[in-house]
Design an enzyme around this catalytic site. Structure first.
Site, mmCIF file in Angstrom:
data_model
loop_
_atom_site.group_PDB
_atom_site.id
_atom_site.type_symbol
_atom_site.label_atom_id
_atom_site.label_comp_id
_atom_site.label_asym_id
_atom_site.label_seq_id
_atom_site.Cartn_x
_atom_site.Cartn_y
_atom_site.Cartn_z
ATOM 1 N N ARG A 72 19.911 70.851 -22.732
ATOM 2 C CA ARG A 72 19.516 71.851 -21.722
ATOM 3 C C ARG A 72 18.052 72.254 -21.911
ATOM 4 O O ARG A 72 17.348 72.560 -20.957
ATOM 5 C CB ARG A 72 20.434 73.089 -21.770
ATOM 6 N N TYR A 125 10.669 74.342 3.603
ATOM 7 C CA TYR A 125 12.004 73.734 3.627
ATOM 8 C C TYR A 125 13.022 74.867 3.843
ATOM 9 O O TYR A 125 12.875 75.962 3.272
ATOM 10 C CB TYR A 125 12.248 72.998 2.302
ATOM 11 N N ASP A 197 4.061 73.381 -3.303
ATOM 12 C CA ASP A 197 5.134 72.396 -3.208
ATOM 13 C C ASP A 197 4.500 71.109 -2.691
ATOM 14 O O ASP A 197 4.102 71.017 -1.530
ATOM 15 C CB ASP A 197 6.226 72.914 -2.255
ATOM 16 N N LYS A 222 12.908 63.275 -3.586
ATOM 17 C CA LYS A 222 12.290 62.610 -2.441
ATOM 18 C C LYS A 222 11.470 61.402 -2.915
ATOM 19 O O LYS A 222 12.032 60.490 -3.477
ATOM 20 C CB LYS A 222 11.472 63.646 -1.674
HETATM 21 N N1 LCS Z 1 10.776 71.419 -1.217
HETATM 22 C C1 LCS Z 1 10.731 70.631 -0.124
HETATM 23 C C2 LCS Z 1 9.437 70.441 0.597
HETATM 24 C C3 LCS Z 1 11.897 70.012 0.332
HETATM 25 O O1 LCS Z 1 11.823 69.225 1.417
HETATM 26 C C4 LCS Z 1 13.123 70.230 -0.358
HETATM 27 C C5 LCS Z 1 14.400 69.611 0.102
HETATM 28 C C6 LCS Z 1 13.124 71.069 -1.482
HETATM 29 C C7 LCS Z 1 11.932 71.633 -1.887
HETATM 30 C C8 LCS Z 1 14.371 71.314 -2.285
HETATM 31 O O2 LCS Z 1 14.623 70.217 -3.081
HETATM 32 P P1 LCS Z 1 16.094 69.732 -3.550
HETATM 33 O O3 LCS Z 1 16.736 70.885 -4.222
HETATM 34 O O4 LCS Z 1 16.835 69.328 -2.310
HETATM 35 O O5 LCS Z 1 15.800 68.604 -4.475
HETATM 36 N N2 LCS Z 1 14.343 69.078 1.391
HETATM 37 C C9 LCS Z 1 15.333 68.534 2.054
HETATM 38 C C10 LCS Z 1 15.232 68.057 3.363
HETATM 39 O O6 LCS Z 1 14.246 68.140 4.111
HETATM 40 N N3 LCS Z 1 16.372 67.517 3.733
HETATM 41 O O7 LCS Z 1 17.343 67.663 2.750
HETATM 42 C C11 LCS Z 1 16.725 68.322 1.602
#
Ligand code: LCS
Length: 407
Positions: A72, A125, A197, A222
């Site tokens: 962890r 997001y 971000d 991503k």
């Molecule tokens: N920041 C951005 C710019 C994102 O697009 C996402 C997720 C996150 C943070 C959060 O990340 P995760 O916890 O999902 O790894 N974006 C998504 C989207 O556009 N479609 O599904 C998830």
């Protein structure tokens, strides 16, 4: 029950169950004790790490010895990914986490306590927007979301209680850009750290720390992972800030990444620039195809001169990325027909995968915005979002052309 093991020398050895568990010590000595030189970083699929003796364990817990304790808090496969990403983002240290949202909550709680305030861009997001408008206020942390195109909006919104400025550029899904250098200057003058971000750009296309920001966040789910098979997040920043995020927030909240997922990210990083180059080349061709299509009302892509912040994109980013949003003349219904009729493109959320993904922000990724909020921040109810993948671009275009003919 076969509980005894014949050691061959007549002595009574450990029982079978004991050997099942401790046999690896034999392997350690006789098989693994030669140079390994694995080209790929091994997956250290171990939850805990042995101390040499009690004093050694105590020294690690006192922070006087850098040894591993428990996955962890740290693990060699995680650490390999973290040091690689810190290097690529030109930061001092990194912390890998279970998801992009785990990275967001860890960052926020490492900067803010009850009573504190955050200023953020107003297109984020949908999950981040929900965190800012629903969850954080319940913890006594308030967030002001401002239009991100004008750095003066951030200057006006910062108060004595502001502990973090939170940017997402390009923003999901409007592809609105924030001038990182200008906002960082404004925030620095007020002593407030800036988080960017950097999910859409990756360190290959944009290095926020070099532009004056203090913290970088990625949903590594991503482009960094890149293959649509991992959920993960990462933070990059100053070594002492990352250490506190690890030893206070992560330790208590527990959103650690698994060694296997850290390994998948290490593998993803190896092909990141090759993939990004192809994402960009494909996205540029798809954006141009859409721009000239008679059924398309407008196309938002930072690589097109029609993007209102085209010049900022050229200055701040080394490429326009792989994300496109567009509106059809037939509005929301026409968008639905396209999404329901594509065959090569996959109707799914997430982005940055090798596959081309198509989705409807207003009812999917950004359904956490109210109708009024969607309109205010420019997420048109008819907007369709495309994450352009790595297929042959003529096949992506043929698929869209076929679906558009029905719309
Ligand atoms: N920041 C951005 C710019 C994102 O697009 C996402 C997720 C996150 C943070 C959060 O990340 P995760 O916890 O999902 O790894 N974006 C998504 C989207 O556009 N479609 O599904 C998830």
């Amino acid at each position: 029950m076969a509980d005894e093991h014949d050691t061959g020398d007549g002595a009574k050895g450990p029982g079978f169950a004991t050997l099942c568990i401790h046999g690896k010590k034999h392997l350690d000595k006789h098989e693994v004790g030669r140079p390994i030189r694995a080209v790929s970083t091994p997956i250290f699929q171990s939850s805990t790490f042995a101390f040499e003796n009690a004093e050694h364990g105590a020294a690690i817990f006192r922070g006087e010895d850098p040894g591993y304790v428990y996955t962890r808090l740290g693990n060699p496969t995680q650490a390999a990914f973290e040091s690689e990403l810190a290097y690529l983002e030109q930061g001092e240290a990194a912390l890998a986490l279970a998801s992009g949202m785990a990275a967001a909550t860890t960052a926020v709680l490492n900067c803010c306590r009850s009573g504190d305030h955050i200023v953020a861009g107003d297109t984020l997001y949908g999950g981040t927007h929900q965190l800012f408008t629903q969850t954080l206020p319940r913890l006594g942390i308030t967030v002001t979301e401002v239009p991100a195109t004008d750095p003066a909006n951030f200057a006006r919104a910062i108060t004595k209680k502001t502990r973090l400025v939170y940017l997402e550029t390009p923003a999901n899904p409007t592809l609105v850009l924030t001038d990182i250098a200008a906002v960082s200057e404004v925030a620095r003058a007020r002593g407030v750290p800036v988080l960017v971000d950097n999910t859409f750009c990756t360190p290959y296309l944009q290095n926020p720390l070099k532009l004056g920001a203090d913290i970088v966040l990625h949903s590594a789910t991503k482009y960094i992972g890149g293959h649509g098979d991992t959920v993960a997040g990462v933070l990059v920043g100053k070594a002492d800030w990352i250490m506190r995020a690890r030893m206070e927030v992560l330790r208590d909240l527990g959103g650690c990444i698994s060694p296997f997922n850290a390994w998948l990210l290490l593998r993803g990083l190896k092909t990141l620039p090759v993939r990004m180059d192809r994402h960009i080349a494909n996205a540029m061709e798809v954006a141009q195809f859409l721009s000239f299509h008679p059924k398309v009302e407008s196309v938002i892509y930072p690589g097109l001169k029609t993007h209102p912040q085209y010049e900022l994109a050229r200055r701040q980013q080394r490429g326009a990325g792989g994300m496109i949003s567009f509106l059809l003349k037939g509005g929301r219904e026409a968008g639905r027909v396209v999404m329901d009729n594509v065959q090569l493109c996959t109707l799914a959320v997430s982005l940055g995968d090798v596959d081309t993904l198509i989705e409807h922000p207003a009812t999917m990724t950004h359904s956490t915005y109210s109708e009024a909020e969607l309109l205010k921040v420019g997420i048109h109810p008819a907007m369709v979002r495309l994450s352009v993948g790595l297929e042959n671009v003529e096949d992506i275009i043929a698929d869209l052309r076929r679906a558009l003919a029905l719309a």
